[in-house]
Design an enzyme around this catalytic site. Structure first.
Site, PDB file in Angstrom:
ATOM      1  N   CYS A  21      -4.507   2.749  -3.052  1.00 48.46           N
ATOM      2  CA  CYS A  21      -3.645   4.063  -2.556  1.00 48.46           C
ATOM      3  C   CYS A  21      -2.610   3.128  -1.519  1.00 48.46           C
ATOM      4  O   CYS A  21      -2.899   2.828  -0.360  1.00 48.46           O
ATOM      5  CB  CYS A  21      -4.637   4.780  -1.704  1.00 48.46           C
ATOM      6  SG  CYS A  21      -3.721   6.308  -0.973  1.00 48.46           S
ATOM      7  N   CYS A  47      -2.081   5.489   1.574  1.00 44.65           N
ATOM      8  CA  CYS A  47      -3.073   5.261   2.768  1.00 44.65           C
ATOM      9  C   CYS A  47      -2.979   3.780   3.428  1.00 44.65           C
ATOM     10  O   CYS A  47      -3.124   3.738   4.768  1.00 44.65           O
ATOM     11  CB  CYS A  47      -4.465   5.172   2.066  1.00 44.65           C
ATOM     12  SG  CYS A  47      -4.749   6.255   0.854  1.00 44.65           S
ATOM     13  N   ASP A  48      -2.725   2.769   2.627  1.00 41.15           N
ATOM     14  CA  ASP A  48      -3.105   1.503   3.031  1.00 41.15           C
ATOM     15  C   ASP A  48      -1.527   0.658   3.473  1.00 41.15           C
ATOM     16  O   ASP A  48      -1.574  -0.456   3.889  1.00 41.15           O
ATOM     17  CB  ASP A  48      -3.819   0.685   2.301  1.00 41.15           C
ATOM     18  CG  ASP A  48      -5.348   1.316   2.476  1.00 41.15           C
ATOM     19  OD1 ASP A  48      -5.701   1.819   3.347  1.00 41.15           O
ATOM     20  OD2 ASP A  48      -6.232   1.415   1.205  1.00 41.15           O
TER      21      ASP A  48
END
Ligand code: NDP
Length: 313
Positions: free
Chosen positions: A138, A141-142
């Site tokens: 992701c 997200c990261d």
């Protein structure tokens, strides 16, 4: 084996942000929800590390801890949270049947599906070992953790293209590893990737190994002529698609060709009255914890109104 049957007002299947949020709302509305957690209690967030984009955590939090908080909040209002995997369903009658672990039959006046989706992985041992330590499925997200660094992304669909351009804004350089000589992504997305100067597209190439002991340090690639090449990266993103966990609903609920449940726009209603779908099981576009939680809330409210409409209080 003796078969047990139990009747509940509201059954929640799945325990990610959608399931727990549905549980909080349903429990507070006195719907006495029973939740079966599924194979991966807490869902996809339990395999991430830092979460910085969920509102309410100004200093960020750890994915697994956040899901423990969600769980505690659902339990505080009396949600009955159980281990168990829904293995089949029967939505023939007005009271819906769900079989758990192939042996316990639950009948429910309302059902909230929050079974999520699972990222597909390459299947390398090194990928598993470094998951959460530089390997991620992701970028949204990261990606932030790799600001100013060099990263790689595998995949050639719309997700990979979108995530590659997202990463390119944060990172110094993005290697996009494409297994064929062309991309599957829409032409518009391909053009965007091709016109981003700090993305290097490496065609006809697959990943042999992700390198690094404790964190990602690089990747060993091999092209279709068998030539190997090593790249130095600190982040390795896999964007080769997701699989919604909706197999048991096939034949009962409307879904698209890839298995995502179809809901009436603006609601969580499926084609079966009393069965509601939330979270990633019905969302292939946003797939964020906060959007999943939002749709879990919607599902509980939709279920509450449904129960009232059929005279169950
Ligand atoms: P897709 O299934 O469309 O694409 C997966 C990609 O991963 C393909 O290019 C495939 O390669 C590649 N791949 C699969 N397995 C491997 C492997 N083992 N090694 C290397 N590469 C691999 O998934 P997406 O998540 O990209 O998209 C899912 C759906 O969501 C699509 O319908 C997409 O259009 C849609 N979507 C739309 C967006 C938008 O409109 N903004 C944004 C994101 C998604 P190959 O091509 O060789 O099969």
């Amino acid at each position: 084996m003796e078969e047990k049957t139990e009747h509940v007002k509201c059954l929640i299947i799945g325990s990610g942000p959608a399931g727990y949020t549905a549980a909080i709302y349903a429990a507070r509305a006195d719907m006495k929800p029973v939740m079966y957690q599924g194979l991966q209690p807490g869902g996809q967030l339990t395999i991430t590390t830092e979460v910085e984009n969920y509102p309410g955590y100004p200093k960020g939090t750890q994915g697994p801890e956040m899901m423990e908080d969600f769980k505690a909040q659902a339990e505080r209002f009396g949600t009955d949270i159980r281990w168990g995997l829904a293995t089949s369903v029967d939505f023939t009658g007005p009271v819906h049947k769900v079989v758990v672990d192939e042996k316990t039959t639950i009948t429910a006046d309302s059902i909230i599906i929050a079974t999520g989706a699972s990222a597909k992985w390459l299947g390398l041992e090194s990928e598993q070992k470094l998951n959460g330590f530089g390997v991620s499925a992701c970028a949204v997200c990261d990606g932030f953790f790799f600001k100013g660094q060099d990263v790689a992304i595998v995949g050639a669909g719309d997700t990979a293209a979108e995530e590659a351009t997202y990463l390119a804004k944060l990172c110094k350089k993005v290697y996009m590893i494409v297994r064929r000589g062309e991309m599957r992504a829409s032409k518009a997305m391909q053009h965007r990737v091709q016109n981003t100067p700090n993305i290097e597209i490496i065609y006809n190439t697959s990943t042999k190994e992700i390198l690094g002991d404790k964190t990602v340090e690089g990747a060993l690639l091999v092209n279709d002529k068998g030539e190997e090449r090593q790249i130095v990266v600190t982040g390795f993103f896999v964007a080769i698609g997701h699989q919604p966990n909706t197999g048991i609903f096939k034949g009962w609920l409307n879904m698209d060709e890839t298995g995502y449940l179809i809901t009436v726009p603006g609601t969580t209603k499926t084609n079966i009255p009393g069965v509601f779908a939330s979270g990633d099981a019905q969302d292939k576009n946003y797939r964020q914890a906060v959007t999943a939680a939002g749709s879990g809330c919607m599902a509980a409210l939709d279920a509450e109104r449904y129960l009232a409409s059929i005279g169950i209080h």
